[in-house]
Design a protein around this motif. Structure first.
Motif, short mmCIF file in Angstrom:
data_model
loop_
_atom_site.label_atom_id
_atom_site.label_comp_id
_atom_site.label_asym_id
_atom_site.label_seq_id
_atom_site.Cartn_x
_atom_site.Cartn_y
_atom_site.Cartn_z
N PRO A 134 -18.74 4.64 7.79
CA PRO A 134 -19.94 3.96 8.33
C PRO A 134 -20.68 3.16 7.27
N GLU A 135 -20.61 3.63 6.05
CA GLU A 135 -21.26 2.92 4.93
C GLU A 135 -20.71 1.50 4.81
N VAL A 136 -19.40 1.37 4.85
CA VAL A 136 -18.76 0.05 4.69
C VAL A 136 -19.06 -0.85 5.89
N LEU A 137 -19.02 -0.31 7.09
CA LEU A 137 -19.30 -1.12 8.27
C LEU A 137 -20.71 -1.72 8.21
N LEU A 138 -21.64 -0.97 7.66
CA LEU A 138 -23.01 -1.44 7.58
C LEU A 138 -23.23 -2.51 6.52
N ILE A 139 -22.51 -2.43 5.41
CA ILE A 139 -22.79 -3.34 4.31
C ILE A 139 -21.94 -4.60 4.30
N MET A 140 -20.93 -4.70 5.17
CA MET A 140 -20.02 -5.84 5.11
C MET A 140 -20.74 -7.20 5.21
N PRO A 141 -21.66 -7.41 6.16
CA PRO A 141 -22.35 -8.72 6.21
C PRO A 141 -23.13 -9.00 4.93
N LEU A 142 -23.68 -7.96 4.33
CA LEU A 142 -24.45 -8.14 3.09
C LEU A 142 -23.52 -8.48 1.93
N GLU A 143 -22.33 -7.92 1.93
CA GLU A 143 -21.33 -8.27 0.91
C GLU A 143 -20.98 -9.75 1.02
N VAL A 144 -20.79 -10.20 2.25
CA VAL A 144 -20.43 -11.60 2.50
C VAL A 144 -21.55 -12.53 2.03
N SER A 145 -22.79 -12.23 2.41
CA SER A 145 -23.89 -13.10 2.04
C SER A 145 -24.11 -13.12 0.53
N LYS A 146 -23.85 -12.00 -0.12
CA LYS A 146 -24.00 -11.95 -1.58
C LYS A 146 -23.02 -12.90 -2.26
N ILE A 147 -21.77 -12.87 -1.83
CA ILE A 147 -20.76 -13.78 -2.39
C ILE A 147 -21.16 -15.23 -2.14
N LEU A 148 -21.61 -15.53 -0.95
CA LEU A 148 -21.97 -16.90 -0.60
C LEU A 148 -23.14 -17.40 -1.45
N LEU A 149 -24.13 -16.57 -1.70
CA LEU A 149 -25.31 -17.02 -2.44
C LEU A 149 -25.06 -17.12 -3.94
#
Length: 311
Positions: A134-149
């Protein structure tokens, strides 16, 4: 944004199931849960510069750190080191550690009918691995936005996490999932399985009466356990960073295992540990701060809401 809303809903559900015992219902999370998230936020904020350095090293394995830092400075200036991607990183790390450290002891109790401190190495690894899902499912969008920024040299997103996520498709939210799952699971297993033995070793080496030097012992054993987790998860995290950068930034289709083979073939196995110094300091520091701050925050929360909320 449907996927993001779903993940936020999952986080709220998680918080709801970590409330106080049914015998003492409350609209607030329990002291155990609240203290973990408070500590997670403080840790994420304090360690952001180290995480940025780790991220730069891992997205370009084999490139010298001074060059990476210099290029980042040219693109974003001095303030970029404390602002570029700050929101998604602090959000990601707060959710990541909060879920991990709050859910792990509960899952261990649920699965094995005993406290995590009483578990074996095997039970701790199983509980830690289960927690990572569940930890990974919750943070995936934040991981993506971090790379993009952190790679947004053209200022397309204006350093806005919301804009980066809004302009990213739901399918892309799960880019690099295999690597993130590997990273979170291996670090959690390494940390929770080793912090007990590390604490016993520190106690023997430092000595003193019981209760003496608690802060130092917590920091030292937490740091050692954090570095143990970093040793296990760095190779997969390096591959994950490259996969996400290629897919999201360079728009080059890439997946975990082919990229791993490519990195090893072209730059050697050692390159999988790109940025390990910064990563060890970051994850070791994170483990140390969580080991130190969580009991302190727990005490504050229990004093504020009363001993009746204690789990």
């Amino acid at each position: 944004m449907t996927t993001l809303k779903l993940l936020i809903a999952l986080l709220l559900i998680f918080l709801s199931i970590t409330l106080s015992k049914a015998s003492s219902p409350s609209l607030l999370p329990s002291p155990e849960t609240s203290s973990v998230f408070m500590s997670s936020f403080a840790t994420a904020t304090l360690l952001y510069p180290l995480d940025l350095l780790r991220s730069l090293s891992m997205t370009s394995p084999g490139t010298a750190v001074p060059k990476l830092v210099g290029d980042f400075y040219k693109d974003f200036g001095a303030k970029g080191f404390i602002s570029q991607g700050l929101a998604p990183e602090v959000s990601r790390a707060t959710v990541m550690r909060g879920v991990k450290f709050a859910l792990y002891p509960r899952l261990h109790r649920k699965l094995f009918k005993k406290e995590a401190s009483e578990g074996t190495t095997k039970t701790k690894i199983i509980a830690a691995a289960a927690t990572s899902v569940p930890e990974v499912l919750l943070i995936m969008p934040l991981e993506v936005s971090k790379i993009l920024l952190t790679t947004d040299t053209g200022n397309k997103f204006g350093n806005s996490m919301v804009k980066a996520l809004r302009e990213t498709s739901s399918r892309e939210y799960m880019t690099g999932w295999v690597g993130v799952q590997y990273r979170q699971m291996s670090w959690g297993c390494g940390y929770f399985a080793s912090i007990g033995p590390w604490r016993k070793l520190v106690d023997r080496v430092v000595g003193g009466e019981e209760g003496e030097g608690v802060a130092f012992k917590s920091l030292t054993s937490g740091f050692a356990a954090g570095v143990t987790g970093a040793i296990l998860n760095t190779p997969g995290d390096t591959v994950r960073s490259v996969v996400m950068k290629r897919n999201l930034v360079q728009k080059i289709p890439a997946s975990f295992f082919p990229v791993a083979r490519e990195i090893i073939k072209e730059k050697g196995v050692g390159s999988l540990y790109a940025g390990f110094g910064a990563k060890a300091a970051h994850l070791g520091g994170g483990g140390a701060l969580m080991a130190l701050l969580t009991p302190m925050a727990r005490e504050i929360c229990e004093e504020k809401w009363g001993k009746g909320k204690k789990e």
